[in-house]
Design a protein around this motif. Sequence first.
Motif, PDB file in Angstrom:
ATOM      1  N   HIS A   1       0.806  -1.207   0.000  1.00 60.40           N
ATOM      2  CA  HIS A   1       0.000   0.000   0.000  1.00 60.40           C
ATOM      3  C   HIS A   1       0.845   1.265   0.000  1.00 60.40           C
ATOM      4  O   HIS A   1       2.058   1.211   0.126  1.00 60.40           O
ATOM      5  N   ARG A   2       0.137   2.394  -0.106  1.00 58.90           N
ATOM      6  CA  ARG A   2       0.812   3.674  -0.287  1.00 58.90           C
ATOM      7  C   ARG A   2       1.892   3.911   0.761  1.00 58.90           C
ATOM      8  O   ARG A   2       2.996   4.319   0.435  1.00 58.90           O
ATOM      9  N   PHE A   3       1.563   3.637   2.027  1.00 58.08           N
ATOM     10  CA  PHE A   3       2.517   3.928   3.084  1.00 58.08           C
ATOM     11  C   PHE A   3       3.840   3.183   2.872  1.00 58.08           C
ATOM     12  O   PHE A   3       4.917   3.736   3.071  1.00 58.08           O
ATOM     13  N   GLY A   4       3.725   1.937   2.453  1.00 58.77           N
ATOM     14  CA  GLY A   4       4.923   1.137   2.218  1.00 58.77           C
ATOM     15  C   GLY A   4       5.777   1.694   1.089  1.00 58.77           C
ATOM     16  O   GLY A   4       6.997   1.760   1.190  1.00 58.77           O
ATOM     17  N   TYR A   5       5.129   2.105   0.011  1.00 60.82           N
ATOM     18  CA  TYR A   5       5.868   2.689  -1.098  1.00 60.82           C
ATOM     19  C   TYR A   5       6.513   4.003  -0.677  1.00 60.82           C
ATOM     20  O   TYR A   5       7.640   4.303  -1.054  1.00 60.82           O
ATOM     21  N   TYR A   6       5.787   4.779   0.120  1.00 63.14           N
ATOM     22  CA  TYR A   6       6.329   6.057   0.582  1.00 63.14           C
ATOM     23  C   TYR A   6       7.536   5.831   1.488  1.00 63.14           C
ATOM     24  O   TYR A   6       8.518   6.561   1.412  1.00 63.14           O
ATOM     25  N   MET A   7       7.469   4.790   2.349  1.00 68.78           N
ATOM     26  CA  MET A   7       8.609   4.512   3.210  1.00 68.78           C
ATOM     27  C   MET A   7       9.850   4.220   2.373  1.00 68.78           C
ATOM     28  O   MET A   7      10.939   4.725   2.638  1.00 68.78           O
ATOM     29  N   ARG A   8       9.677   3.380   1.360  1.00 70.76           N
ATOM     30  CA  ARG A   8      10.827   3.022   0.528  1.00 70.76           C
ATOM     31  C   ARG A   8      11.325   4.226  -0.266  1.00 70.76           C
ATOM     32  O   ARG A   8      12.517   4.383  -0.496  1.00 70.76           O
ATOM     33  N   ALA A   9      10.383   5.095  -0.667  1.00 72.99           N
ATOM     34  CA  ALA A   9      10.788   6.299  -1.398  1.00 72.99           C
ATOM     35  C   ALA A   9      11.625   7.201  -0.502  1.00 72.99           C
ATOM     36  O   ALA A   9      12.629   7.760  -0.932  1.00 72.99           O
ATOM     37  N   VAL A  10      11.241   7.309   0.776  1.00 70.03           N
ATOM     38  CA  VAL A  10      12.008   8.129   1.722  1.00 70.03           C
ATOM     39  C   VAL A  10      13.399   7.530   1.911  1.00 70.03           C
ATOM     40  O   VAL A  10      14.400   8.242   1.971  1.00 70.03           O
ATOM     41  N   ARG A  11      13.467   6.195   1.968  1.00 68.65           N
ATOM     42  CA  ARG A  11      14.753   5.531   2.136  1.00 68.65           C
ATOM     43  C   ARG A  11      15.680   5.803   0.941  1.00 68.65           C
ATOM     44  O   ARG A  11      16.840   6.130   1.102  1.00 68.65           O
ATOM     45  N   ASP A  12      15.119   5.697  -0.262  1.00 70.11           N
ATOM     46  CA  ASP A  12      15.947   5.796  -1.464  1.00 70.11           C
ATOM     47  C   ASP A  12      16.265   7.226  -1.863  1.00 70.11           C
ATOM     48  O   ASP A  12      17.168   7.455  -2.666  1.00 70.11           O
ATOM     49  N   GLY A  13      15.516   8.196  -1.380  1.00 64.95           N
ATOM     50  CA  GLY A  13      15.800   9.582  -1.747  1.00 64.95           C
ATOM     51  C   GLY A  13      14.775  10.503  -1.137  1.00 64.95           C
ATOM     52  O   GLY A  13      13.682  10.653  -1.668  1.00 64.95           O
ATOM     53  N   GLN A  14      15.174  11.094  -0.022  1.00 59.88           N
ATOM     54  CA  GLN A  14      14.204  11.902   0.701  1.00 59.88           C
ATOM     55  C   GLN A  14      13.745  13.113  -0.110  1.00 59.88           C
ATOM     56  O   GLN A  14      12.556  13.419  -0.163  1.00 59.88           O
ATOM     57  N   GLU A  15      14.707  13.765  -0.774  1.00 57.90           N
ATOM     58  CA  GLU A  15      14.335  14.961  -1.540  1.00 57.90           C
ATOM     59  C   GLU A  15      13.450  14.604  -2.717  1.00 57.90           C
ATOM     60  O   GLU A  15      12.501  15.324  -3.032  1.00 57.90           O
ATOM     61  N   THR A  16      13.756  13.496  -3.371  1.00 55.86           N
ATOM     62  CA  THR A  16      12.929  13.059  -4.485  1.00 55.86           C
ATOM     63  C   THR A  16      11.525  12.777  -3.997  1.00 55.86           C
ATOM     64  O   THR A  16      10.544  13.190  -4.613  1.00 55.86           O
ATOM     65  N   ALA A  17      11.431  12.080  -2.879  1.00 52.56           N
ATOM     66  CA  ALA A  17      10.114  11.750  -2.343  1.00 52.56           C
ATOM     67  C   ALA A  17       9.331  13.021  -2.042  1.00 52.56           C
ATOM     68  O   ALA A  17       8.154  13.133  -2.384  1.00 52.56           O
ATOM     69  N   GLU A  18      10.015  13.993  -1.439  1.00 48.09           N
ATOM     70  CA  GLU A  18       9.329  15.247  -1.104  1.00 48.09           C
ATOM     71  C   GLU A  18       8.840  15.944  -2.367  1.00 48.09           C
ATOM     72  O   GLU A  18       7.764  16.541  -2.383  1.00 48.09           O
TER      73      GLU A  18
END
Lengths: 256, 335
Positions: free
Chosen positions: B189-206
Amino acid sequence: MAILEVHNVTMKFGELVACNSISFNVEEGAIVGLIGPNGAGKTTLFNCISGLYKPSGGNIFFNGEEITGLKPYEIARKGAVRTFQVVRPLKDMTVFDNVLVGAFLYSRENRIAFEKAYECLRLCNLEHLKDKIAGELTIGGKKRLEMARALATNPKLLMLDEVMAGLTTTEMKASVEVIQRLRDHGMTIMIIEHVMEGIMPIADKVIVLDGGVKIAEDVPASIVKNEKVIEAYLGTKYSKRYREKKVERTDGGAYT
Amino acid sequence: MVSREKKLKIKDISWLTLVLLLSVLPLIPGFTANSFRMHIMILIMLYASMAQAWNIIGGYCGQVSFGHSVFFGIGAYGAGMAVVTYGGTPWLGIIIGMILAACVAVIISYPCFKLSGHYFAIATFAIVEIFNRGFLVWDWIGGALGLDYPIIEEGLKNFMWHNTKTPYYYLALLIFVLIFSIVRWLEGHRFGYYMRAVRDGQETAESLGVNSTAIKLTAMALSASMAALCGSFFVQYNLRVDPPMVMSLDTSMKFVLVTILGGSGTLAGPLLGAAVLVPLQEYTRAFWGGLGGGVDLIIFGLLIIIIVVKQPAGMIGILQYIQKAFKKTKLQEVK
């Protein structure tokens, strides 16, 4: 109506003024090009608009709302999404998952987000690479991934930072087509680009920066004739020579 | 899209089969109610759950925390206080401990998340020491003496059994299934994808609309409350708790090592890590513990060095490698 209004934005890094009191408007549904020599402050301006930097002075309005100094994610949620010049794939995730992260801004429903992600992958010609790890893509693939990911958020304003640099001619033509198609769907697009063949034919308006100052803002046809712009790109000496040559040629009647 | 969903289904079915096998394990002779093997199975379930709790923040969200023993300890003391100090059932204490751990996690991580990378990890080190010393001198909770359980009536109400380990095994299995299901759900779900996005690149995720601070805090709170749940199971099984037993860097390292050796950021990693490390630790301690302290730890350390050098992705990386090689030979056969 102007979707983005930039008023006197200034960005200083210590003593260095990267953007000096820059103002312009971006009309809804337009394609606006942002060009200028290296170090002109184009990416810095993008960083100010997208919230990565807090401008030292000036105001930015998006859709009539002030967004100056908001956090990047707040600005993205309002519908202004950017890509990065130095590509930043979420490198341990697959291409599909990268795009999906963007798509979750469009909808938090899994089904809708998945469909949106597929749509954007198809649009950016990445469908066959969807299960690949994003860090393993070629530079062209990563550039397209940047675009697909930003697109998946379904932005009102899409800010593309050199998405065509390093692409082959065919790839570039394809991205130009994609950009035009997006505009036809009503998206407003701002593009930083060095590849003039990419931007000149499609832009409604081009803004030229040099040394942190806006030196011109006009339709592409006039920009290419603008002396200040030519000077900025060629330097004073060469632009003088270029002008003299042009005069000679007009005199000789061989060229117009 | 079809193949993707099918793949997910196969994954879920294999997990369900595993849980089913685990749930009939006590019926197999050799796993009698009080055997050493049973004890090891309980520890595997406990360590896998602990590692999976850590995996939420450390693996998926990429924030390496050495502070999880604090949450583990809060959970342990929640249950312990309810039984020893207040003479009640541990259940309310478990819930309070989980909530408290989540609150503490948010309060201490908020300033720490302003630090990035290694600095975050170092800050969490310090927090363990602070809590350890604080709990040692805090009389209300038993100070350095800790809490010793009285002998009370056995049963589910008191979360205590004297003559059999089987109920403990089933409760550990329940906790294991609960935490793994939560992580499995998050993964898709979304939260899981967001967690991994934060791990791989916080600025990109933001830049894609992800509020990284909120994601990290939520992940931390969830992870901490799960760690507290494991802590309260530990104290109910152990029937004694003192600060160095739970709130120590030792315990913190177990959270981290089991996950990283198994494969962090993957669902199966924590179980894999626990399934290999726990028997290794317990059997070396049982057989060679008498050779003078530390032989078990030496072997433990050697294994860690070998895996970190040879396969940084953890044991799951080894499995994937074998799987790939197997597929390749199959393809060649077809050709």
